[in-house]
Scaffold this active site. Structure first.
Site, PDB file in Angstrom:
ATOM      1  N   GLY A  21     -11.999   0.054  18.639  1.00 27.14           N
ATOM      2  CA  GLY A  21     -12.454  -0.269  20.027  1.00 27.14           C
ATOM      3  C   GLY A  21     -11.487  -0.674  21.140  1.00 27.14           C
ATOM      4  CG  ASP A  22      -8.116  -2.753  22.668  1.00 33.55           C
ATOM      5  OD1 ASP A  22      -7.581  -1.979  23.801  1.00 33.55           O
ATOM      6  OD2 ASP A  22      -8.417  -3.989  23.026  1.00 33.55           O
TER       7      ASP A  22
END
Ligand SMILES: *[C@@H]1O[C@H](CO)[C@@H](O)[C@H](O)[C@H]1NC(C)=O
Ligand SMILES: *[C@@H]1O[C@H](CO)[C@@H](O)[C@H](O)[C@H]1NC(C)=O
Ligand SMILES: *[C@@H]1O[C@H](CO)[C@@H](O)[C@H](O)[C@H]1NC(C)=O
Ligand SMILES: *[C@@H]1O[C@H](CO)[C@@H](O)[C@H](O)[C@H]1NC(C)=O
Ligand SMILES: *[C@@H]1O[C@H](CO)[C@@H](O)[C@H](O)[C@H]1NC(C)=O
Ligand SMILES: *[C@@H]1O[C@H](CO)[C@@H](O)[C@H](O)[C@H]1NC(C)=O
Length: 502
Positions: free
Chosen positions: A284-285
């Site tokens: 997610g990053d």
């Protein structure tokens, strides 16, 4: 080179527990109470157990375990020797800490390996020691405790001054080490599972008193190997070496939901001589985020990340970069090399994030060979990132961005080729892009390049770059630099280690 000393198995007063049988039996107990298909189920389950145990026993019967590592160990023990129970329910924090404490005494006598057999090993945070290897069986999972009270709180990093989620301290990482030398975490693709959902919910609900923990953090250390393990669902960042040197990350898989908050893959932070290769990250990053401290704290700590190579990285991260440089870069980032990068459905490729107040520098960045599919921006440099540690940042702390090289790039289904934004009065210089073919998606933006406060050159780039990066003609298609000489960490040879099975 084979290991010189015969490996000694450390026996202890604990009796060895037949872990695999214990776990499968435990798992099947609720089903035995069911009606109807019970007998068929039991028969099938037993068949699975027999096959499973037999399959694993082959390795045990062979009586040896072989793998490559920076260093081999003279002693070996199993977590079961310290009372560990891999049933997914028993808390093993004490077993891990006692194992490490006991094995630490062999540091000056050939070092020691802690073997984690198949099973689900629930644990709170534990600390590592020097001349130590943690080896995970392919069906071993180290499972992070969901009891937040089991996570001690430690001080913020000196180069950050603050935690990232909250101003005060931070929860210690699941596996933590500080002031160590020669530490290895490896395995046959065993798993370290952070069970992050609870933490992500608390983060979104603003219910955290301290900054979320990472899965692995090592500080002030030298000679570190993390290889052939899978990191799953970290509460926040996954692998965080900081103030350290001579780091090898090889064959790591990192998986987290695409929407999970701040689940960065590998974050070399104020580190020297780091080699990251054959890594697969879905998160997610940013898949790799290169850092060196935050605003005035990072500037005064003054420890750059330098001599880093990232090879054969595959990244999927729709809201972030394959490789980010920053945004915390206040101690400087220098001599970063990225080669053979594949990114699929990722927001940008190798992105620089900085802003006024950060200070520091990002220079001598070399990127060669990227294959990119479905991307918002191939080239993205941001000079107004914001996100300050506190209100005391220095408005005169202007970052220096120079000598940024990208070559041999093929991209398809791209929304915008580039968004390059320097800082007014602080031009980002020496940007070089050559041999880049960017296939735009059907609904691409009309203007493929936006550039401001940047200076540089291009050759063989499609679609046509902005005027601030003038085309040097097709004869210069090879012009952007990539260093010939290898880093010291690339010349390190792994040893072949062999152990009698515990
Ligand atoms: C692990 O190390 C941290 C930081 O040095 C320390 O605060 C903590 O007490 C240690 N944990 C154990 C169990 O020794
Ligand atoms: C670890 O090393 C750092 C940097 O050299 C030092 O400041 C710190 O006191 C050391 N900590 C311990 C527990 O030895
Ligand atoms: C390691 O395990 C992960 C998660 O199960 C899997 O996605 C990956 O393909 C495995 N890697 C190797 C090299 O077996
Ligand atoms: C990791 O696994 C791969 C494939 O199984 C193997 O070639 C490699 O040597 C391993 N690396 C380390 C450092 O364990
Ligand atoms: C341009 O990049 C492609 C893709 O990486 C590569 O195959 C090709 O050899 C490069 N061309 C030149 C002239 O370097
Ligand atoms: C192209 O990118 C868009 C999003 O930017 C995506 O919705 C679409 O599925 C992609 N097409 C292909 C063929 O990958």
């Amino acid at each position: 080179m084979f290991f010189q000393h015969p490996t000694k198995h450390i026996s202890s007063h604990y009796s060895s527990i037949p872990t695999m049988l214990c776990c499968y039996n435990t798992k099947t107990i609720p089903h035995l109470q069911m009606r109807g298909m019970v007998w068929l189920f039991v028969v099938v389950t037993l068949a699975v157990i027999m096959v499973g145990v037999e399959g694993r026993n082959v390795r045990h019967l062979e009586g040896s375990l072989e793998y490559t590592a920076l260093n081999c160990r003279g002693h070996s023990a199993s977590i079961t020797d310290f009372g560990g129970v891999g049933d997914g329910k028993t808390l093993n924090t004490r077993a891990f800490q006692e194992a490490v404490n006991t094995l630490s005494q062999y540091g000056s006598d050939g070092g020691a390996q802690l073997y984690v057999p198949a099973g689900q090993w629930l644990t709170g945070s534990f600390n590592l020691t020097s001349h130590f290897t943690l080896f995970l069986h392919k069906d071993a999972t180290i499972l992070a405790s969901q009891d937040i009270s089991k996570w001690p709180v430690i001080d913020p990093l000196p180069s950050y001054g603050h935690g990232r989620d909250a101003a005060g301290g931070r929860y210690i990482s699941l596996i933590f080490g500080t002031n160590l030398t020669d530490v290895i975490i490896t395995g046959d693709n065993g798993t370290i599972d952070g069970q992050g959902l609870l933490w992500w919910q608390k983060f979104h609900g603003k219910k955290l008193k301290y900054t979320r923990p990472y899965l692995f953090e090592i500080m002030y250390s030298d000679t570190i190997q993390i290889s052939n393990v899978t990191f799953l669902n970290s509460p926040s960042w996954n692998v965080h070496p900081v103030y350290s040197s001579n780091i090898l990350c090889q064959g790591i898989t990192i998986l987290a939901p695409l929407q999970s908050p701040n689940t960065d893959g590998i974050n070399p932070d104020s580190c020297s001589n780091t080699r990251i290769e054959d890594t697969y990250i879905v998160s997610g990053d940013d898949c790799v985020a290169v850092k060196s401290g935050w605003d005035e704290y990072g500037i005064s700590y003054g420890m750059p990340t330098q001599h880093l190579i990232i090879k054969r990285l595959t990244c999927i991260s729709p809201y972030s970069a394959a490789i980010a440089l920053g945004s915390e870069m206040s101690g400087g980032i220098q001599d970063v090399r990225a080669e053979d990068i594949t990114a699929i459905n990722t927001e940008s490729a190798v992105r620089i994030k900085t802003g006024v107040g950060r200070g520091g520098f990002v220079k001598d960045i070399y990127v060669k060979g990227m294959s990119l599919h479905t991307m918002k921006w191939v080239f993205w440099i941001t000079g107004n990132y914001g996100s300050h540690a506190d209100t005391h940042w220095d408005p005169n702390a202007i970052p220096i961005i120079q000598n940024i090289n990208y070559k041999d790039i093929v991209a398809e289904n791209v929304t915008m080729a580039a968004r390059l934004e320097g800082i007014s009065g602080d031009t980002f210089t020496g940007i070089c892009i050559s041999n880049a073919t960017i296939g735009m998606r059907v609904k691409a933006k009309k203007v493929p390049w936006t550039c401001s406060d940047v200076e540089g050159v291009t050759s063989g780039v499609v679609p046509k770059p902005c005027d601030l990066l003038p085309d040097q003609g097709p004869e210069n298609i090879g012009m952007c630099k990539f260093p010939q000489e290898k880093l010291d960490i690339e010349n390190v040879e792994l040893k072949k280690c062999s152990y009698a099975m515990p």
